[in-house]
Design a protein around this motif. Structure first.
Motif, short mmCIF file in Angstrom:
data_model
loop_
_atom_site.label_atom_id
_atom_site.label_comp_id
_atom_site.label_asym_id
_atom_site.label_seq_id
_atom_site.Cartn_x
_atom_site.Cartn_y
_atom_site.Cartn_z
N HIS A 97 -82.96 28.98 -113.53
CA HIS A 97 -83.47 29.14 -112.18
C HIS A 97 -82.39 28.72 -111.20
O HIS A 97 -81.31 28.29 -111.62
N GLN A 98 -82.66 28.85 -109.92
CA GLN A 98 -81.63 28.65 -108.90
C GLN A 98 -80.98 27.28 -108.96
O GLN A 98 -79.83 27.12 -108.59
N SER A 99 -81.69 26.29 -109.47
CA SER A 99 -81.17 24.92 -109.48
C SER A 99 -80.90 24.38 -110.86
O SER A 99 -80.79 23.16 -111.04
N CYS A 100 -80.77 25.25 -111.86
CA CYS A 100 -80.57 24.74 -113.22
C CYS A 100 -79.75 25.68 -114.08
O CYS A 100 -80.03 26.87 -114.18
N LEU A 101 -78.73 25.11 -114.73
CA LEU A 101 -77.95 25.79 -115.77
C LEU A 101 -78.29 25.10 -117.08
O LEU A 101 -78.15 23.89 -117.19
N ALA A 102 -78.71 25.86 -118.07
CA ALA A 102 -79.13 25.28 -119.35
C ALA A 102 -78.14 25.63 -120.45
O ALA A 102 -77.65 26.75 -120.53
N ASN A 103 -77.88 24.67 -121.32
CA ASN A 103 -77.03 24.87 -122.50
C ASN A 103 -77.92 25.44 -123.60
O ASN A 103 -78.85 24.78 -124.06
N VAL A 104 -77.63 26.66 -124.05
CA VAL A 104 -78.49 27.32 -125.03
C VAL A 104 -78.49 26.58 -126.37
O VAL A 104 -79.46 26.67 -127.12
N HIS A 105 -77.44 25.82 -126.66
CA HIS A 105 -77.38 25.07 -127.91
C HIS A 105 -78.26 23.81 -127.87
O HIS A 105 -78.51 23.20 -128.90
N GLN A 106 -78.70 23.43 -126.69
CA GLN A 106 -79.54 22.24 -126.54
C GLN A 106 -81.01 22.58 -126.29
O GLN A 106 -81.82 21.69 -126.06
N ILE A 107 -81.36 23.86 -126.38
CA ILE A 107 -82.75 24.27 -126.19
C ILE A 107 -83.45 24.20 -127.54
O ILE A 107 -83.00 24.79 -128.52
N ALA A 108 -84.57 23.48 -127.58
CA ALA A 108 -85.34 23.36 -128.81
C ALA A 108 -86.24 24.58 -129.00
O ALA A 108 -86.31 25.15 -130.09
N ARG A 109 -86.94 24.97 -127.93
CA ARG A 109 -87.86 26.10 -128.05
C ARG A 109 -88.28 26.60 -126.67
O ARG A 109 -88.08 25.94 -125.67
N PHE A 110 -88.87 27.80 -126.68
CA PHE A 110 -89.48 28.38 -125.49
C PHE A 110 -90.98 28.41 -125.74
O PHE A 110 -91.44 28.69 -126.84
N VAL A 127 -88.22 19.15 -120.03
CA VAL A 127 -88.90 20.43 -119.88
C VAL A 127 -88.52 21.04 -118.54
O VAL A 127 -88.41 20.34 -117.54
N ASP A 128 -88.31 22.35 -118.53
CA ASP A 128 -88.04 23.08 -117.30
C ASP A 128 -88.63 24.48 -117.46
O ASP A 128 -89.11 24.83 -118.54
N TYR A 129 -88.59 25.26 -116.40
CA TYR A 129 -89.19 26.59 -116.42
C TYR A 129 -88.16 27.64 -116.01
O TYR A 129 -87.27 27.36 -115.22
#
Length: 144
Positions: A97-110, A127-129
């Protein structure tokens, strides 16, 4: 991986050639190193400054006009803008989202909600959306 260095004093311009079967984390690091960029950035916590490695950052967020790097151990303040981090970050980062960059290697699940929103659960429990604007890009990235 095979590495060859040729020293040629008559060479007018230095050149780095990286030949790989497919892009990977090592080739990206080598490209940034050759371009003079570093994979680390400075993070600040209270009275100390720490060199952060992009790979160890779970996500970057904007809160009250400041950028924060969320790592496993702490949350660090970063003296860069989100667009600057996005430009220098490895390909393993995706804007959720506009205020968040996420590291795909640190994502547990959707997790999908009944309303169609996509919830991101990180390995450290955060948790984020995903925003509607970035939903298509995230779904394509993960094949959802």
């Amino acid at each position: 991986m095979k590495v060859t260095t040729i020293v040629d004093p008559t060479c007018k311009e230095e050149e780095v050639i990286i030949r790989v079967r497919s892009r990977n984390e090592l080739s990206e690091k080598m490209e940034r190193l050759a371009a003079g960029e570093t994979a680390e950035l400075m993070g600040f916590l209270e009275d100390k400054a720490v060199i952060l490695d992009y790979v160890k950052v779970h996500r970057f967020t904007v809160e009250k006009d400041k950028i924060y790097a969320h790592c496993a151990d702490n949350v660090y303040w970063v003296k860069r803008r989100l667009y600057q981090i996005e430009q220098n970050a490895p390909d393993c980062f995706v804007k959720i989202h506009q205020s968040c960059l996420a590291n795909v290697h640190q994502i547990a699940r959707f997790e999908t909600a009944f309303t169609g929103t996509l919830r991101v659960v990180f390995k450290n429990g955060d948790v984020d959306y995903v925003s509607r604007r970035n939903l298509k890009q995230v779904k394509e990235r993960f094949g959802l």
